[in-house]
Write a protein that holds these residues in place. Structure first.
Motif, PDB file in Angstrom:
ATOM      1  N   MET A   1      -2.316  -3.837   3.389  1.00  0.00           N
ATOM      2  CA  MET A   1      -0.951  -2.982   3.336  1.00  0.00           C
ATOM      3  C   MET A   1      -1.289  -2.170   2.111  1.00  0.00           C
ATOM      4  O   MET A   1      -0.064  -1.362   2.084  1.00  0.00           O
ATOM      5  N   LEU A   2      -2.378  -2.807   1.372  1.00  0.00           N
ATOM      6  CA  LEU A   2      -1.944  -2.163  -0.428  1.00  0.00           C
ATOM      7  C   LEU A   2      -2.818  -1.111  -0.303  1.00  0.00           C
ATOM      8  O   LEU A   2      -2.494   0.662  -0.836  1.00  0.00           O
ATOM      9  N   ILE A   3      -3.584  -0.746   0.871  1.00  0.00           N
ATOM     10  CA  ILE A   3      -4.349   0.809   1.156  1.00  0.00           C
ATOM     11  C   ILE A   3      -3.245   1.682   1.814  1.00  0.00           C
ATOM     12  O   ILE A   3      -3.049   3.271   1.647  1.00  0.00           O
TER      13      ILE A   3
ATOM     14  N   PHE B   1      -5.904 -12.218   2.895  1.00  0.00           N
ATOM     15  CA  PHE B   1      -6.507 -11.649   2.385  1.00  0.00           C
ATOM     16  C   PHE B   1      -6.843 -10.187   2.480  1.00  0.00           C
ATOM     17  O   PHE B   1      -5.912  -9.143   2.250  1.00  0.00           O
ATOM     18  N   VAL B   2      -7.021  -9.756   4.543  1.00  0.00           N
ATOM     19  CA  VAL B   2      -7.581  -8.578   4.627  1.00  0.00           C
ATOM     20  C   VAL B   2      -6.451  -8.265   5.121  1.00  0.00           C
ATOM     21  O   VAL B   2      -6.345  -6.430   4.764  1.00  0.00           O
TER      22      VAL B   2
END
Length: 253
Positions: A8-10, A2-3
């Motif tokens: 990756m989204l950031i 999840f981290v």
């Protein structure tokens, strides 16, 4: 896991933000360049119109009129390409195209030019001719004016400048001579003579003015010689009178 997804989204958001910022900066740069080019072409049109307005006392040939009209037309074409949605620019371009398609009115390609009455008007006229010559050189450097046409038109404008310079000096010289300011008159005539002698051609006007100025200068030289001879004679007579008084027999009272 999840981290990792969050990281990756950031990272993706940062990349997207940088990409959007780069696109925005590129668009702003393009817009700034577009405005700069529009301002440049606007100045070209304004300068051409200013030349026509201030050059109303300059006999312009059909060739020169066409060159100015073409310069304005080309500037408007560039502006329409930069602002394709502008109805005003399209309308002005259409009017410019119609002027080019219309045969210009016949103009007298005379080399005669009227000398203004005062110095301020003379300066304005000379400035108008200089701007015309600059415009002509600019169009020639762009390859839009044939070399022979450029030479002919530039020489014609050069003759106008010569005539204004010489005729204004002669006018000042004659005024000074009328006012018995012989020294000033000679300076004006000498300046006009030096100007006419400095040109690289020798047409009828140059020959005529050389002869005229040589005549004026010879007349002034003769007047000065006569004046000097009269002054010398008068001084000699005065000195003789002084000697006569000095050596005259003394009277007995």
């Amino acid at each position: 896991m999840f981290v990792s997804i969050i990281i990756m989204l950031i990272v993706a958001l940062i990349v997207i933000a940088v990409w959007v910022s780069a696109i925005q900066q590129h668009k702003e740069k393009q817009e700034a360049e577009r405005r700069k080019e529009l301002a440049k072409q606007k100045r070209v049109i304004e300068e051409a119109e200013d030349v026509i307005m201030n050059g109303s006392n300059i006999p312009m040939s059909e060739v020169m009129i066409r060159i100015i009209q073409r310069r304005v037309h080309d500037a408007l074409v560039a502006m329409v390409e930069l602002s394709p949605t502008s109805k005003e620019l399209k309308s002005r371009l259409h009017e410019s195209q119609e002027r080019l398609n219309t045969q210009p009115e016949k103009t007298a390609d005379s080399d005669s030019i009227a000398l203004p009455d005062n110095d301020k008007q003379i300066i304005a006229l000379v400035q108008g001719i200089k701007k015309l010559r600059q415009l002509l050189r600019s169009e020639h450097s762009k390859g839009k004016v044939d070399t022979q046409l450029f030479v002919n038109e530039d020489r014609r404008l050069e003759r106008f400048q010569l005539k204004i310079n010489v005729e204004s000096q002669i006018k000042r010289g004659l005024s000074a001579r009328t006012a018995n300011m012989v020294g000033s008159a000679r300076q004006y005539f000498e300046k006009a003579y030096a100007t006419i002698c400095a040109v690289s051609y020798n047409d009828d006007y140059v020959k005529e003015k050389k002869a005229q100025l040589e005549g004026y200068l010879e007349e002034i030289s003769s007047e000065l010689r006569a004046s000097n001879a009269s002054a010398v004679k008068k001084k000699a007579e005065q000195e003789q009178d002084d000697l006569d008084v000095l050596f005259a027999p003394k009277k007995k009272w």
